[in-house]
Design an enzyme around this catalytic site. Structure first.
Site, PDB file in Angstrom:
ATOM      1  N   ARG A  75      28.359  23.739  48.766  1.00 28.22           N
ATOM      2  CA  ARG A  75      27.318  23.138  49.592  1.00 28.22           C
ATOM      3  C   ARG A  75      27.043  23.965  50.843  1.00 28.22           C
ATOM      4  O   ARG A  75      25.899  24.061  51.299  1.00 28.22           O
ATOM      5  CB  ARG A  75      27.698  21.712  49.958  1.00 28.22           C
ATOM      6  CG  ARG A  75      27.714  20.776  48.750  1.00 28.22           C
ATOM      7  CD  ARG A  75      28.426  19.479  49.065  1.00 28.22           C
ATOM      8  NE  ARG A  75      27.810  18.843  50.221  1.00 28.22           N
ATOM      9  CZ  ARG A  75      28.468  18.032  51.053  1.00 28.22           C
ATOM     10  NH1 ARG A  75      29.762  17.779  50.874  1.00 28.22           N
ATOM     11  NH2 ARG A  75      27.833  17.482  52.067  1.00 28.22           N
ATOM     12  N   ASP A  97      34.096  16.874  46.432  1.00 30.95           N
ATOM     13  CA  ASP A  97      33.947  16.181  47.708  1.00 30.95           C
ATOM     14  C   ASP A  97      33.255  14.835  47.526  1.00 30.95           C
ATOM     15  O   ASP A  97      32.716  14.524  46.454  1.00 30.95           O
ATOM     16  CB  ASP A  97      33.123  17.042  48.673  1.00 30.95           C
ATOM     17  CG  ASP A  97      33.830  18.336  49.046  1.00 30.95           C
ATOM     18  OD1 ASP A  97      35.079  18.344  49.052  1.00 30.95           O
ATOM     19  OD2 ASP A  97      33.139  19.336  49.322  1.00 30.95           O
ATOM     20  N   ARG A 154      39.105  19.257  43.281  1.00 27.83           N
ATOM     21  CA  ARG A 154      38.836  18.105  44.140  1.00 27.83           C
ATOM     22  C   ARG A 154      37.372  18.144  44.580  1.00 27.83           C
ATOM     23  O   ARG A 154      37.042  18.841  45.547  1.00 27.83           O
ATOM     24  CB  ARG A 154      39.753  18.124  45.373  1.00 27.83           C
ATOM     25  CG  ARG A 154      41.228  18.070  45.035  1.00 27.83           C
ATOM     26  CD  ARG A 154      42.088  18.002  46.270  1.00 27.83           C
ATOM     27  NE  ARG A 154      41.974  19.200  47.095  1.00 27.83           N
ATOM     28  CZ  ARG A 154      42.689  19.419  48.196  1.00 27.83           C
ATOM     29  NH1 ARG A 154      43.565  18.512  48.612  1.00 27.83           N
ATOM     30  NH2 ARG A 154      42.539  20.529  48.884  1.00 27.83           N
TER      31      ARG A 154
END
Length: 250
Positions: free
Chosen positions: A197, A52, A50
Site C-alpha cells: 500500500r 493488514d 499477515r
C-alpha cells in the site's frame, strides 16, 4: 502429528488483519475457533503472512497440526465452510509433509491492487477511486526501479518486530484494463507490513506528476517511511497467490 494446509479466501473489511489481536477480530482467530469446535481439540493455525486491517485475500494459505489423520479432508472443508461467516471461504484442505510450513516454505507471494476512474456502486469497495489523469508509463518506470534494491524500509510500517527489511521483488507492473481500470501486480519473496500500500501510494504520486523518477529513487535510498507517500486504501488490495515447492506436498 499430522500437518495440513488450508487454502482459503476472505474479505478483510470486517477484520483487523489476519493475525490474532488482543481485543479485535481477526481471520486467524475466526478460523481457529471454528476448526477447534469441529475437531473437538485446540487447533492453532499458522498463516503464510499477515495481511493488514481491511486487506483481502483471494488466496491465503495456512497450516495446522492434529494428532490423528483426517479421513476426509473434503468433508472437513465443507463443514468448516458451513460454520464460518460468509466473508471467509475454504477452498481446500490438503495433507503436507511434517516439515512443510505455510510461511517459511513459501517461495513467493503476489498481490494485486485495483484502481478505477469510474464510480461503481457494486465493486467500489474493492477499488481505489482515481480522479484526474495518470501517467501509467511513468509509474511503470518507477516500479522497475524496485528491482535494483532489497532494503524497503521506506515502505514499511514503523516499529515492527521484523529482523530485516530486505525483500527481493521479482515483478512489479501496472496494467490498463479497458478504459477505466488499472491493476498493479507485485511479486516478492516476502513483504513488509504495509509495504504494498505504501508503494502504491508513492507510485500514484509519480503518475500524477507530483513526484519525479529521481524523487522516487531517493525515497527508496533514504530508508525513511516519512519520505514516502501515504498508504493507499486497504480494501483495494488483494493477496492473490502464494507459491510453494512441490516437495512440501505428500
Amino acid at each position: 502429528m499430522k500437518r495440513y494446509f488450508i487454502f482459503l479466501s476472505y474479505n478483510g473489511a470486517n477484520y483487523h488483519g489476519w493475525q490474532i489481536q488482543p481485543k479485535d477480530s481477526s481471520v486467524q482467530q475466526t478460523i481457529e475457533e471454528k476448526l477447534s469446535m469441529i475437531l473437538r481439540e485446540k487447533i492453532t493455525v499458522t498463516g503464510a503472512g499477515r495481511t493488514d486491517t481491511g486487506v483481502n485475500a483471494s488466496l491465503m494459505v495456512a497450516h495446522f497440526d492434529i494428532e490423528k489423520e483426517i479421513e476426509d479432508v473434503d468433508l472437513l472443508a465443507d463443514r468448516l465452510n458451513r460454520v464460518l461467516p460468509k466473508d471467509i471461504a475454504i477452498e481446500k484442505i490438503v495433507a503436507v509433509k511434517d516439515d512443510a510450513h505455510a510461511r517459511f516454505s513459501a517461495l513467493a507471494r503476489t498481490y494485486k491492487y485495483y484502481v478505477t476512474s469510474k464510480k461503481d456502486p457494486f465493486g467500489g469497495d474493492f477499488k481505489y477511486r482515481l480522479r484526474g489523469e495518470i501517467d501509467v508509463d511513468k509509474m511503470n518506470q518507477a516500479a522497475s526501479m524496485l528491482f535494483d534494491y532489497i532494503d524497503f524500509t521506506s515502505f514499511s510500517k514503523l516499529h515492527t518486530d521484523v529482523k530485516t527489511n530486505n525483500c527481493k521483488i521479482m515483478y512489479a507492473k501496472w496494467e490498463r484494463i479497458g478504459d477505466d481500470d488499472l491493476i498493479f501486480t507485485i511479486k516478492a519473496d516476502r513483504f513488509l507490513r504495509n509495504m504494498v500500500r505504501a508503494i502504491v501510494g508513492t507510485l500514484l504520486l509519480v503518475g500524477r506528476g507530483k513526484l519525479s523518477l529521481d524523487g522516487f529513487k531517493n525515497i527508496i535510498e533514504q530508508k525513511d517511511r516519512c519520505k514516502a507517500g501515504d498508504s493507499a486504501i486497504a480494501g483495494a488490495l488483494f493477496l492473490v497467490d502464494i507459491e510453494y515447492p512441490d516437495s512440501v506436498f505428500n
